[in-house]
Scaffold this motif. Structure first.
Motif, PDB file in Angstrom:
ATOM      1  N   ARG A 139     -58.404 -18.062 -23.217  1.00 20.25           N
ATOM      2  CA  ARG A 139     -57.415 -18.661 -24.114  1.00 20.25           C
ATOM      3  C   ARG A 139     -56.488 -17.539 -24.579  1.00 20.25           C
ATOM      4  O   ARG A 139     -56.946 -16.443 -24.914  1.00 20.25           O
TER       5      ARG A 139
ATOM      6  N   ASN B 209     -57.198 -19.989 -30.520  1.00 17.57           N
ATOM      7  CA  ASN B 209     -57.698 -21.368 -30.535  1.00 17.57           C
ATOM      8  C   ASN B 209     -56.650 -22.326 -29.967  1.00 17.57           C
ATOM      9  O   ASN B 209     -55.468 -22.202 -30.260  1.00 17.57           O
TER      10      ASN B 209
ATOM     11  N   ASP C 264     -67.745 -18.086 -27.509  1.00 14.84           N
ATOM     12  CA  ASP C 264     -66.452 -17.396 -27.589  1.00 14.84           C
ATOM     13  C   ASP C 264     -66.665 -15.894 -27.602  1.00 14.84           C
ATOM     14  O   ASP C 264     -67.419 -15.379 -28.432  1.00 14.84           O
TER      15      ASP C 264
ATOM     16  N   GLU D 152     -68.530 -16.299 -31.682  1.00 12.85           N
ATOM     17  CA  GLU D 152     -69.283 -17.441 -32.174  1.00 12.85           C
ATOM     18  C   GLU D 152     -69.829 -18.274 -31.035  1.00 12.85           C
ATOM     19  O   GLU D 152     -69.406 -18.154 -29.892  1.00 12.85           O
TER      20      GLU D 152
ATOM     21  N   SER E 201     -64.101 -25.271 -31.911  1.00  8.89           N
ATOM     22  CA  SER E 201     -62.826 -24.682 -31.549  1.00  8.89           C
ATOM     23  C   SER E 201     -63.032 -23.523 -30.640  1.00  8.89           C
ATOM     24  O   SER E 201     -63.161 -22.412 -31.005  1.00  8.89           O
TER      25      SER E 201
HETATM   26 MG    MG Z   1     -63.757 -20.062 -32.271  1.00  9.31          MG
END
Ligand code: MG
Ligand code: ADP
Length: 418
Positions: free
Chosen positions: A203, A213, A248, A260, A418
């Motif tokens: 991302r 995000n 992530d 996370e 997310s």
């Molecule tokens: Mg995140």
């Protein structure tokens, strides 16, 4: 199998895809609103009500618990666990991964790379804490933020201090974290199912935004993961008790840094970016595991008085060093070794021929009285924190980019993590 998807968003992309994937494979599948369960605790056996009526029998559940209903949602999942219904994500895992501090604490003893993080309360401790993680610019995070909300990049020490004081004055707990500048507004989302990464994407944050995000406008592209990233993602999910997770990671100079582990990862961005059937992989995994509901081992093994679970450390001076497990005398003392931690390896069900080395840790079940003498009075700290370099961390040269393929535009993700 008969599967219940616990979700409050029956029409979201992820829920629809999961439901369709299950139905296509011939399973019976229902989407049940998490908040319509009732947990009745007076009966002979753990039970659940749904919309005021006794719930029918299910083989498995797939919890998709939103951030706003963590407490109630994990209570429902815990009840299914008590009823021996299989869930890929345990209530323990969901609750712990939701709190960024708790997750970081749990991961911190397992040699998982993470951005340097500190948590302090007193005003006087704030500035030293920021300096310990490398100084400004520094990242400040609310413990339970999601979709990038509650993640702030403070450019200067004074600003950071003011932000932290303001948040704390409104009773918000915040984490202070090293800004991983070399990741350049990009991160990796690895979708872990069971013990493998089934899809991964990078991302990329838009413009001067540092948060990548999808909800903050980040674009996504498929990526072929470095084996190191793959290994770390799977281990982090495993440690957190999650068999379906979105991990992530930032691309640090020395490898992956886990930020996370999301217990309800959104599927839209990753399926579109990779063209992979992630929903199908999740359903197939659950189908394979249905026979093995999560068992709280300690809870089940400590019902016999005098018996319990303990970790035996093989110290330098221990007479266990150099002996095989069979010759160790443990069996004769009514102690069974469940797993052996040797270096970075975890050996489940170690066999009698395994030779013990100094530094090994044996997870054992047995007579507590027999094990008492083998447990050191205090767990020794393994290593001290690495000292920060003289030069500020942010000046270190940027990491080489990891290979990537294809690029796709921005997607609005769905209600998931997310
Ligand atoms: Mg995140
Ligand atoms: N320490 C950090 N250094 C650099 N970028 C970060 C750092 N922490 C978070 N970010 C960026 O902010 C985004 C959101 O942070 P994250 O901790 O995942 O919170 P959320 O739960 O809101 O997604 C990440 O995806 C990443 O792009």
């Amino acid at each position: 199998m008969k599967l219940a998807i616990l979700s409050r968003a029956p029409r979201s992309y992820s829920t629809q895809r999961l439901r369709t994937a299950a139905a296509d494979r011939g399973h019976t599948v229902k989407v049940l609103n998490t908040l319509r369960f009732g947990i009745d605790l007076a009966g002979d056996e753990p039970d659940l009500q749904f919309r005021g009526k006794p719930l029918s029998t299910y083989d498995a559940i797939l919890p998709r618990i939103g951030n706003s209903v963590t407490y109630f949602g994990t209570a429902v999942v815990r009840q299914f666990e008590q009823m021996d219904v299989y869930t890929p994500n345990t209530s323990w895992g969901i609750a712990n991964s939701r709190d960024k501090l708790r997750a970081t604490q749990i991961l911190s003893r397992h040699q998982i790379g993470m951005p340097a993080t500190t948590f302090v309360r007193d005003r006087a401790d704030v500035i030293p804490a920021i300096e310990r993680v490398g100084g400004a610019p520094v990242v400040i995070k609310l413990l339970e933020g999601t979709q990038g909300i509650g993640v702030i990049l403070a450019p200067e020490l004074k600003v950071a201090e003011a932000i932290i004081e303001t948040l704390q004055s409104t009773r918000q707990n915040v984490l202070i974290q090293r800004f991983v500048k070399e990741s350049k507004g990009r991160d990796i989302r690895a979708l872990v199912v069971g013990d493998r990464v089934v899809a991964a994407m990078r991302r990329v944050a838009q413009g001067d935004e540092f948060r990548s995000n999808v909800h903050r406008g980040g674009s996504v592209e498929a990526v072929t993961l470095d084996p190191e990233f793959e290994k770390v993602a799977v281990r982090a999910a495993q440690i957190m008790g999650l068999r379906v997770a979105g991990v992530d990671m930032l691309e640090g100079n020395d490898g992956p840094l886990v930020m996370e582990v999301n217990s309800s990862p959104g599927l839209e961005g990753i399926e579109r970016a990779t063209n992979l059937d992630v929903a199908g992989a999740i359903i197939d995994y659950i189908d394979n595991q249905v026979a093995f509901p999560e068992i709280d081992v300690r809870q089940r093994l400590t019902v016999s008085t005098g018996y319990g679970v303990a970790e035996i450390q093989v110290g330098e001076a221990s007479d266990l060093v150099g002996k095989s497990l069979g010759d160790s005398g443990l069996r004769e003392r009514d102690i069974t070794a469940l797993t052996l931690h040797q270096g970075t390896q975890v050996i489940p069900n170690p066999h009698a021929g395994h030779v013990l080395e100094a530094g090994d840790r044996l997870l054992c079940f047995g007579k507590l009285e027999e094990m008492r003498s083998m447990i050191p009075t205090r767990r020794k700290r393994r290593t001290k924190l690495k000292k920060l370099p003289e030069q500020p961390i942010h000046d270190v040269a940027d990491a080489p980019a990891h290979p990537s393929q294809g690029s796709t535009p921005v997607y609005g993700g769905d209600a998931g993590g997310s």
